[in-house]
Write a protein that holds these residues in place. Structure first.
Motif, mmCIF file in Angstrom:
data_model
loop_
_atom_site.group_PDB
_atom_site.id
_atom_site.type_symbol
_atom_site.label_atom_id
_atom_site.label_comp_id
_atom_site.label_asym_id
_atom_site.label_seq_id
_atom_site.Cartn_x
_atom_site.Cartn_y
_atom_site.Cartn_z
ATOM 1 N N GLU A 156 0.830 -1.214 0.000
ATOM 2 C CA GLU A 156 0.000 0.000 0.000
ATOM 3 C C GLU A 156 0.862 1.261 0.000
ATOM 4 O OE1 GLU A 156 -2.890 -0.182 3.154
ATOM 5 O OE2 GLU A 156 -3.571 -2.158 2.504
ATOM 6 N N LEU A 157 1.946 1.243 0.766
ATOM 7 C CA LEU A 157 2.848 2.403 0.783
ATOM 8 C C LEU A 157 3.433 2.657 -0.605
ATOM 9 C CD1 LEU A 157 4.823 2.104 4.151
ATOM 10 C CD2 LEU A 157 3.223 3.907 3.472
ATOM 11 N N PHE A 158 3.819 1.589 -1.284
ATOM 12 C CA PHE A 158 4.345 1.748 -2.643
ATOM 13 C C PHE A 158 3.284 2.345 -3.565
ATOM 14 C CE2 PHE A 158 8.163 -0.898 -1.943
ATOM 15 C CZ PHE A 158 9.074 -0.220 -2.737
ATOM 16 N N GLN A 159 2.029 1.897 -3.442
ATOM 17 C CA GLN A 159 0.959 2.437 -4.288
ATOM 18 C C GLN A 159 0.756 3.925 -4.012
ATOM 19 O OE1 GLN A 159 -2.485 0.003 -3.567
ATOM 20 N NE2 GLN A 159 -1.546 -1.811 -4.455
ATOM 21 N N GLU A 160 0.724 4.299 -2.742
ATOM 22 C CA GLU A 160 0.552 5.709 -2.379
ATOM 23 C C GLU A 160 1.751 6.536 -2.829
ATOM 24 O OE1 GLU A 160 -0.532 6.198 1.798
ATOM 25 O OE2 GLU A 160 -1.531 4.241 1.705
ATOM 26 N N PHE A 161 2.942 5.985 -2.638
ATOM 27 C CA PHE A 161 4.154 6.704 -3.035
ATOM 28 C C PHE A 161 4.187 6.906 -4.549
ATOM 29 C CE2 PHE A 161 8.510 6.733 -4.592
ATOM 30 C CZ PHE A 161 8.999 7.849 -3.936
ATOM 31 N N GLU A 162 3.771 5.905 -5.286
ATOM 32 C CA GLU A 162 3.780 6.024 -6.754
ATOM 33 C C GLU A 162 2.880 7.171 -7.210
ATOM 34 O OE1 GLU A 162 3.975 3.061 -10.599
ATOM 35 O OE2 GLU A 162 3.158 2.283 -8.724
ATOM 36 N N LYS A 163 1.749 7.351 -6.547
ATOM 37 C CA LYS A 163 0.855 8.477 -6.870
ATOM 38 C C LYS A 163 1.545 9.803 -6.560
ATOM 39 C CE LYS A 163 -3.326 5.831 -5.984
ATOM 40 N NZ LYS A 163 -4.382 5.572 -5.008
ATOM 41 N N GLN A 164 2.217 9.859 -5.414
ATOM 42 C CA GLN A 164 2.902 11.097 -5.047
ATOM 43 C C GLN A 164 4.085 11.366 -5.969
ATOM 44 O OE1 GLN A 164 3.304 10.476 -0.781
ATOM 45 N NE2 GLN A 164 1.571 11.852 -0.500
ATOM 46 N N TYR A 165 4.724 10.315 -6.416
ATOM 47 C CA TYR A 165 5.823 10.449 -7.374
ATOM 48 C C TYR A 165 5.292 11.036 -8.684
ATOM 49 C CZ TYR A 165 9.404 8.940 -10.739
ATOM 50 O OH TYR A 165 10.329 8.890 -11.750
ATOM 51 N N ALA A 166 4.139 10.564 -9.147
ATOM 52 C CA ALA A 166 3.533 11.097 -10.375
ATOM 53 C C ALA A 166 3.209 12.587 -10.201
ATOM 54 C CB ALA A 166 2.275 10.314 -10.731
#
Length: 179
Positions: A156-166
């Protein structure tokens, strides 16, 4: 000829999960430049940097490399998912350690900084644009890396981080256009 060097684990990276020993060995030549095919141990560039060994400093172009780190996580995520579904929990700890290492690397590099594990909670809290309750969630994951709930939380952290990275990429792309 392959050259290995023995490195002292610096104070900035002392952490029992990643470095149970006080020294580690790295193949120095691999880390003088960036290559997507480099074998990825825990924080190799930081180990060299904090030991004052000449090497590439990927955090100076961190946002460029985060995509590759996220892709590596997707491979690990798939393996972990299979192992947990097959109830082979005892085979997940190494993969989870790699996943946690990739996550921390991605977070720090996106902020243009090398990873610092000492006083990790304070370091994480000093960074901007992170997933909600990141320090607490990481603390839980690191304390129990082989638990299924830790794997789910990391995923879940990776999914949230990927959104913030975008968002980060869009924001920085727009700010470069305005210059």
């Amino acid at each position: 000829m392959t050259q290995f060097i023995s490195l002292k684990v610096p104070a900035e990276l002392e952490h029992l999960l990643f470095f149970p020993e006080k020294e580690t060995i790295l193949e120095n030549e691999h880390y003088k430049r960036w290559s997507g095919s480099i074998p990825f141990e825990s924080f190799p560039y930081e180990l060299l940097y904090y030991n004052n060994v000449e090497s590439y400093a990927p955090w100076t172009k961190g946002a460029e490399h985060v995509k590759e780190l996220l892709d590596k996580w997707k491979e690990i995520d798939s393996e972990c998912s299979s192992l947990f579904s097959e109830r082979k929990v005892n085979q997940t700890s190494g993969l989870m350690k790699q996943g946690i290492s990739l996550f921390l690397t991605a977070v720090f590099w996106m902020h243009g900084r090398p990873v610092i594990l000492s006083s990790l909670q304070r370091q994480i809290e000093s960074l901007k644009d992170n997933p909600v309750n990141l320090a607490e969630r990481l603390s839980f994951i690191i304390a129990r890396p082989a638990f299924f709930h830790s794997y789910r939380q990391l995923s879940e952290l990776f999914q949230e981080f990927e959104k913030q990275y975008a968002k980060y990429l869009i924001k920085n792309k727009n700010s470069k256009k305005n210059v």
